[in-house]
Enzyme design. Structure first.
Site, PDB file in Angstrom:
ATOM      1  N   CYS A  88       0.832  -1.197   0.000  1.00  0.00           N
ATOM      2  CA  CYS A  88       0.000   0.000   0.000  1.00  0.00           C
ATOM      3  C   CYS A  88       0.868   1.249   0.000  1.00  0.00           C
ATOM      4  O   CYS A  88       2.075   1.187  -0.174  1.00  0.00           O
ATOM      5  CB  CYS A  88      -0.891   0.013   1.228  1.00  0.00           C
ATOM      6  SG  CYS A  88      -1.794  -1.520   1.473  1.00  0.00           S
ATOM      7  N   GLY A  95      -2.070   1.582  -4.604  1.00  0.00           N
ATOM      8  CA  GLY A  95      -3.276   0.900  -4.150  1.00  0.00           C
ATOM      9  C   GLY A  95      -4.519   1.565  -4.669  1.00  0.00           C
ATOM     10  O   GLY A  95      -4.716   2.767  -4.460  1.00  0.00           O
ATOM     11  N   ASN A 143       1.964   0.004   5.560  1.00  0.00           N
ATOM     12  CA  ASN A 143       2.352  -0.547   4.259  1.00  0.00           C
ATOM     13  C   ASN A 143       3.272  -1.723   4.519  1.00  0.00           C
ATOM     14  O   ASN A 143       4.310  -1.569   5.150  1.00  0.00           O
ATOM     15  CB  ASN A 143       3.064   0.533   3.435  1.00  0.00           C
ATOM     16  CG  ASN A 143       3.697  -0.017   2.150  1.00  0.00           C
ATOM     17  OD1 ASN A 143       4.635   0.563   1.629  1.00  0.00           O
ATOM     18  ND2 ASN A 143       3.205  -1.117   1.648  1.00  0.00           N
ATOM     19  N   GLY A 144       2.877  -2.881   4.027  1.00  0.00           N
ATOM     20  CA  GLY A 144       3.700  -4.074   4.230  1.00  0.00           C
ATOM     21  C   GLY A 144       2.844  -5.225   4.697  1.00  0.00           C
ATOM     22  O   GLY A 144       1.621  -5.177   4.614  1.00  0.00           O
ATOM     23  N   CYS A 201      13.262  -4.047  -0.355  1.00  0.00           N
ATOM     24  CA  CYS A 201      12.552  -4.766  -1.431  1.00  0.00           C
ATOM     25  C   CYS A 201      13.039  -4.273  -2.793  1.00  0.00           C
ATOM     26  O   CYS A 201      12.756  -3.150  -3.198  1.00  0.00           O
ATOM     27  CB  CYS A 201      11.050  -4.533  -1.331  1.00  0.00           C
ATOM     28  SG  CYS A 201      10.155  -5.135  -2.774  1.00  0.00           S
ATOM     29  N   TYR A 231       9.565  -2.531 -10.230  1.00  0.00           N
ATOM     30  CA  TYR A 231       8.198  -2.394 -10.719  1.00  0.00           C
ATOM     31  C   TYR A 231       7.302  -1.438  -9.946  1.00  0.00           C
ATOM     32  O   TYR A 231       6.581  -0.640 -10.532  1.00  0.00           O
ATOM     33  CB  TYR A 231       7.542  -3.787 -10.733  1.00  0.00           C
ATOM     34  CG  TYR A 231       6.030  -3.762 -10.834  1.00  0.00           C
ATOM     35  CD1 TYR A 231       5.400  -3.518 -12.049  1.00  0.00           C
ATOM     36  CD2 TYR A 231       5.237  -3.968  -9.704  1.00  0.00           C
ATOM     37  CE1 TYR A 231       4.012  -3.490 -12.137  1.00  0.00           C
ATOM     38  CE2 TYR A 231       3.848  -3.934  -9.788  1.00  0.00           C
ATOM     39  CZ  TYR A 231       3.244  -3.692 -10.999  1.00  0.00           C
ATOM     40  OH  TYR A 231       1.885  -3.657 -11.082  1.00  0.00           O
ATOM     41  N   CYS A 285       5.845 -13.622  -2.435  1.00  0.00           N
ATOM     42  CA  CYS A 285       6.314 -12.606  -1.487  1.00  0.00           C
ATOM     43  C   CYS A 285       5.430 -12.643  -0.246  1.00  0.00           C
ATOM     44  O   CYS A 285       4.206 -12.691  -0.357  1.00  0.00           O
ATOM     45  CB  CYS A 285       6.227 -11.218  -2.129  1.00  0.00           C
ATOM     46  SG  CYS A 285       6.720  -9.908  -1.002  1.00  0.00           S
ATOM     47  N   CYS A 300      16.224  -7.459  -0.318  1.00  0.00           N
ATOM     48  CA  CYS A 300      15.443  -8.685  -0.245  1.00  0.00           C
ATOM     49  C   CYS A 300      15.222  -9.136  -1.687  1.00  0.00           C
ATOM     50  O   CYS A 300      14.696  -8.394  -2.498  1.00  0.00           O
ATOM     51  CB  CYS A 300      14.096  -8.462   0.428  1.00  0.00           C
ATOM     52  SG  CYS A 300      13.051  -9.940   0.364  1.00  0.00           S
ATOM     53  N   CYS A 330      11.767 -13.144  -3.900  1.00  0.00           N
ATOM     54  CA  CYS A 330      10.934 -13.560  -5.034  1.00  0.00           C
ATOM     55  C   CYS A 330      11.774 -14.192  -6.146  1.00  0.00           C
ATOM     56  O   CYS A 330      11.263 -14.934  -6.973  1.00  0.00           O
ATOM     57  CB  CYS A 330      10.101 -12.385  -5.564  1.00  0.00           C
ATOM     58  SG  CYS A 330      11.025 -10.896  -5.936  1.00  0.00           S
TER      59      CYS A 330
HETATM   60  P1  5GP Z   1       2.033 -11.382 -16.915  1.00  0.00           P
HETATM   61  O1  5GP Z   1       2.347 -11.325 -18.379  1.00  0.00           O
HETATM   62  O2  5GP Z   1       3.042 -12.167 -16.167  1.00  0.00           O
HETATM   63  O3  5GP Z   1       0.619 -11.831 -16.690  1.00  0.00           O
HETATM   64  O4  5GP Z   1       2.087  -9.904 -16.370  1.00  0.00           O
HETATM   65  C1  5GP Z   1       3.272  -9.184 -16.437  1.00  0.00           C
HETATM   66  C2  5GP Z   1       3.005  -7.770 -16.031  1.00  0.00           C
HETATM   67  O5  5GP Z   1       2.587  -7.739 -14.661  1.00  0.00           O
HETATM   68  C3  5GP Z   1       4.228  -6.894 -16.152  1.00  0.00           C
HETATM   69  O6  5GP Z   1       3.928  -5.844 -17.033  1.00  0.00           O
HETATM   70  C4  5GP Z   1       4.448  -6.353 -14.765  1.00  0.00           C
HETATM   71  O7  5GP Z   1       4.701  -4.960 -14.813  1.00  0.00           O
HETATM   72  C5  5GP Z   1       3.170  -6.610 -14.034  1.00  0.00           C
HETATM   73  N1  5GP Z   1       3.388  -6.900 -12.599  1.00  0.00           N
HETATM   74  C6  5GP Z   1       4.532  -7.201 -11.962  1.00  0.00           C
HETATM   75  N2  5GP Z   1       4.335  -7.370 -10.649  1.00  0.00           N
HETATM   76  C7  5GP Z   1       3.042  -7.147 -10.414  1.00  0.00           C
HETATM   77  C8  5GP Z   1       2.252  -7.127  -9.217  1.00  0.00           C
HETATM   78  O8  5GP Z   1       2.717  -7.373  -8.099  1.00  0.00           O
HETATM   79  N3  5GP Z   1       0.934  -6.848  -9.388  1.00  0.00           N
HETATM   80  C9  5GP Z   1       0.398  -6.555 -10.610  1.00  0.00           C
HETATM   81  N4  5GP Z   1      -0.891  -6.263 -10.690  1.00  0.00           N
HETATM   82  N5  5GP Z   1       1.121  -6.556 -11.742  1.00  0.00           N
HETATM   83  C10 5GP Z   1       2.422  -6.858 -11.656  1.00  0.00           C
HETATM   84 MG    MG Z   2       3.506  -3.846 -16.375  1.00  0.00          MG
END
Ligand code: 5GP
Ligand code: MG
Length: 478
Positions: free
Chosen positions: A10, A36, A110-111, A245, A251, A391, A442, A445
């Site tokens: 969050c 979030g 957050n966490g 993290c 990302y 995670c 960390c 993952c």
């Molecule tokens: P996939 O192709 O594996 O279904 O989705 C990949 C996409 O998911 C990537 O563009 C990446 O930015 C995004 N992504 C990475 N980590 C997360 C996360 O924790 N939650 C969400 N909603 N998207 C994620």
């Molecule tokens: Mg993405």
């Protein structure tokens, strides 16, 4: 108890000493909406006690001129909430707020705590009655039950019992408190605007309100801001097992934020540079998957001296639900969010850059779209190593079973995605890309080494966590 609990990444924010504190928090939450979208809340302290507005939905929909004007006060905290599972959404709204023997207290977290279950059980045996199923509530009970007279002693005492990831902002009747767990999993920054102090998960929140970024709250530090100014105390020793993290840099955070004391944009661009160095391939253009793949793709294009093409266009106004015609349309879901510019990719050898692959399902659809648009070759490049382990510290990853890289080799992944080749950044390359690569990250993952271990880990993850014990510097919990 917490088995179906979401793993929450969050965003939190706090202000002390500014007129219209709730409006500043509102703006900071607005800047951190990406952390979030499920719900948001603000609690403000004033002479009536605490006032709160908390709801499900987006910041822009929850707050308005009227409810913000009704929240008068010079100190406030707020929270944006990531996806939740199931029904208890409203009950678990944050900031959590209570009135108890010492006065009022509100907490935004957050966490993800990894021993909340154990503490919850123990406290219930001693008679505590819980109002929510959120892990954060255990902290409030610990503080309320503490034998320490002084609030800060009670807080310090309670924090020592928590395990896992927690960047917190707390509001009392006369202070704002910011806390980061001893490993510092999640970011938390401190800033100043005129005579007021502010705290936020990300510094992009400071930029919006014109606040100056001072420094990060340190892992294991409590920063107290009240009438007397700012002071700090520690509840865990310095530099003992930081585990920042790394996925925040890859990302989650906004690239315009400074994360763990460094520019996130720069880290991401360098991830792209490293990726290009490790994976040379003949191609005509580099195409990012927006938005998360853009910075790495910029670095990739720069390093490989290939033209950068925004060939995937994202619709930023996609809501949660949409009505599909009864006759199904191919790739309808993904086309709502992305479309491919045919003129940009037709007849070209395309390198597609994204930050990570999770299930692989979105990427597969994107690839099929680029193929239909006439690309001659498609090479998928990921600016992180394969995500193989879930995670437990706040990132919203699925179980191991659903993580494509946990169960498939490169050939199988290429086959699934229908690409001509696929390549990931190495772990060494990833660490090298971090400007503070001496920093202790960390990487659970990617490598399954969980810096804070806990009971029932196997059970909780559906027995899908690497059996081996944590090999990395173990954190002794205090
Ligand atoms: P996939 O192709 O594996 O279904 O989705 C990949 C996409 O998911 C990537 O563009 C990446 O930015 C995004 N992504 C990475 N980590 C997360 C996360 O924790 N939650 C969400 N909603 N998207 C994620
Ligand atoms: Mg993405």
């Amino acid at each position: 108890m917490f088995k179906d609990k979401p793993r929450e990444a969050c965003g939190v924010a706090g202000v002390y000493g500014a007129p219209e504190a709730s409006k500043l928090v509102y703006l900071m939450l607005y800047a951190m909406q990406h952390r979030g979208q499920e719900g948001a809340g603000i609690v403000v302290a004033n002479d009536r006690g605490f006032d709160a507005v908390r709801n499900t939905g987006l910041v822009a929909d929850i707050f308005n001129a009227d409810n913000l004007a009704a929240m008068a006060g010079v100190s406030a905290i707020g929270h944006v909430r990531y996806s939740t599972t199931g029904s208890s959404v409203e009950k678990n709204a944050q900031p959590i707020m209570v009135g108890y023997s010492r006065g009022n207290l509100a907490v935004a977290h957050n966490g993800n705590l990894v021993n909340a279950d154990e503490i919850h059980r123990e406290l219930e045996e001693y008679g505590s009655i819980f109002q929510t199923t959120a892990d954060t509530e255990v902290l409030i009970h610990l503080i309320a039950r503490s034998a320490e007279d002084d609030f800060l002693d009670a807080l310090t005492d309670s924090l020592k019992k928590l395990k896992g990831a927690y960047s917190l902002v707390l509001l009392t009747d006369d202070s704002l408190i910011a806390v980061r767990d001893p490993q510092g999993f999640r970011p938390l920054a401190l800033g100043k605007i005129k005579d007021a102090y502010v705290a936020a998960s990300e510094t992009c929140a400071f930029d919006l309100i014109g606040a100056e970024y001072i420094r990060d709250i340190e892992p294991g530090e409590i920063v107290i801001i009240d009438r007397k100014g700012m002071r700090s105390r520690r509840f865990a020793e310095k530099n003992t097992g930081e585990a920042l993290c790394i996925f925040e840099n890859i990302y989650f955070s906004r690239p315009d934020s400074w994360i763990f004391g460094h520019s996130c944009w720069e880290s991401r661009r360098r991830l792209g540079i490293m990726l290009a160095r490790e994976n040379k391939h003949a191609a005509d253009i580099v195409v990012p998957v927006p938005d998360s793949g853009v910075c790495a793709a910029i670095g990739f294009a720069e390093e490989s001296r290939l033209p950068f093409a925004m060939a995937l266009i994202r619709n930023h106004y996609v809501g949660r639900t949409f009505i599909e015609p009864s006759q199904s349309i191919r790739d309808f879901g993904v086309r709502l969010k992305f479309n491919c510019v045919r003129e940009a990719v037709k007849g070209k050898r395309v390198i597609v850059v994204d930050d990570s692959l999770v299930r692989g399902t979105t990427s597969r659809k994107i690839v099929s779209m680029i193929r239909q648009a006439g690309a001659r070759e498609i090479h998928m490049r990921l600016s992180s190593p394969p995500v193989k382990y879930p995670c437990f510290y706040g990132m919203d990853f699925p179980t191991r079973r659903e993580l494509i890289a946990a169960n498939h080799d490169l050939g199988q992944i290429a086959e699934f995605l229908q690409v001509d080749s696929v390549a990931y950044l190495s772990r060494e390359g990833m660490l090298k890309a971090m400007p503070n690569h001496e920093g202790n990250f960390c990487q659970a993952c990617f490598n399954g080494d969980y810096p804070v271990d806990f009971k029932n880990r196997q059970e909780i993850s559906g027995r899908d966590v690497k059996e081996k014990q944590v090999s990395r510097k173990r954190i002794t919990q205090i």
